[in-house]
Enzyme design. Structure first.
Site, short mmCIF file in Angstrom:
data_model
loop_
_atom_site.label_atom_id
_atom_site.label_comp_id
_atom_site.label_asym_id
_atom_site.label_seq_id
_atom_site.Cartn_x
_atom_site.Cartn_y
_atom_site.Cartn_z
N ASP A 285 -11.44 -26.32 43.19
CA ASP A 285 -11.15 -27.75 43.14
C ASP A 285 -9.68 -27.91 42.79
O ASP A 285 -9.26 -27.52 41.69
CB ASP A 285 -12.02 -28.45 42.10
CG ASP A 285 -13.50 -28.41 42.44
OD1 ASP A 285 -13.82 -28.20 43.63
OD2 ASP A 285 -14.33 -28.60 41.53
N ASP B 67 -24.27 -32.72 46.46
CA ASP B 67 -24.06 -32.65 45.01
C ASP B 67 -25.34 -33.11 44.35
O ASP B 67 -25.79 -34.25 44.57
CB ASP B 67 -22.90 -33.55 44.59
CG ASP B 67 -21.55 -33.06 45.11
OD1 ASP B 67 -21.41 -31.85 45.33
OD2 ASP B 67 -20.66 -33.90 45.28
#
Length: 258
Positions: free
Chosen positions: A130, A11
């Site tokens: 997600d 990330d």
């Protein structure tokens, strides 16, 4: 032989790798390309970069990241963040990425999946989902790092995404992300059973056994972040655990930097 894949994920926020628990308590984990080269040398099968930088000009950021990564790593890599239209994907893939991951842009305009698959092929399109578990046991797709519900059923969205041309599902449990408590196996199994493309399990890996369990319930690949970033486990260690559990993995000696 079909190898199961171990995929480190980075990330990236403002050019640095970060990791938190459910996207809070963020910690710095280093330079993304330096980490990528390290994981490549350790035997990673693929790499994923997800740019979470909050900027309107994210495309330029991810294109530069793709270019830097292509100069340093030899395994396939995926870049997500900033891909909102075909031209964005063209720029990222042209800079050296092998695949693009799309999430919120696809939820906002599902036709984007069709367009990308038609231009680049399904093998280049990763639909990132997600998901959070609802009180009734179903799962809902979220955006904004798991903070914003979409009202979309995660399993139905996975099925639709594949029908539109996604060649792979990157499935993250936002209930487990960063907790090191193990993947959400029920979610992983359900999605793997409704799509006919590979599912990458993500969110919650803390130990090699967690990876074994995700593959056992139907994942084709396992994504890990903090267990590698902070040194609690290595790629050779987890690959050894997978092989002992009966899963074939690409030999680490096949890596040109090993």
């Amino acid at each position: 032989m079909h190898y199961k894949r171990v995929i480190p994920c980075m990330d990236v926020d403002n050019g640095r790798v970060v990791k938190g628990t459910k996207f809070i308590d963020i910690r710095d984990a280093g330079d993304p390309v330096e980490l990528a080269a390290h994981y490549d040398a350790q035997g990673a099968d693929e790499l994923i970069f997800l740019d979470i930088t909050a900027t309107s000009d994210k495309r330029a950021t991810v294109v530069e990241l793709a270019r830097r990564a292509a100069d340093q790593v030899f395994v396939p890599f995926t870049i997500g963040g900033g891909v909102r239209q075909v031209q964005d994907a063209h720029d990222v893939l042209g800079a050296g990425a092998d695949k693009v991951a799309i999430n919120s842009a696809a939820l906002a305009r599902p036709e984007l999946i069709d367009e990308l698959a038609q231009v680049f092929g399904a093998q280049c399109v990763v639909l990132a989902i997600d998901a959070k578990r609802r009180p009734d046991g179903s799962y809902e797709a979220y955006v904004a790092g798991g903070r914003t519900p979409t009202g979309k059923d995660a399993l139905e969205w996975a099925r639709e995404g594949v029908e539109r041309g996604a060649g792979e599902i990157l499935l993250t449990s936002m209930d487990r992300d960063g907790t090191n408590d193990g993947y959400e196996l029920r979610l992983t199994n359900r999605v793997a059973n409704v799509v006919d493309v590979p599912v990458i399990a993500s969110g919650g890996a803390g130990h090699p056994q967690d990876l074994v369990e995700a593959l056992t319930v139907g994942a084709d690949a396992v994504l890990c972040a903090s267990i590698f970033h902070y040194g609690s486990h290595t790629i050779p260690e987890v690959k050894d655990a997978l092989r002992k559990a009966g899963f074939e993995t690409r030999p680490i000696a096949a890596n040109p930097l090993a």
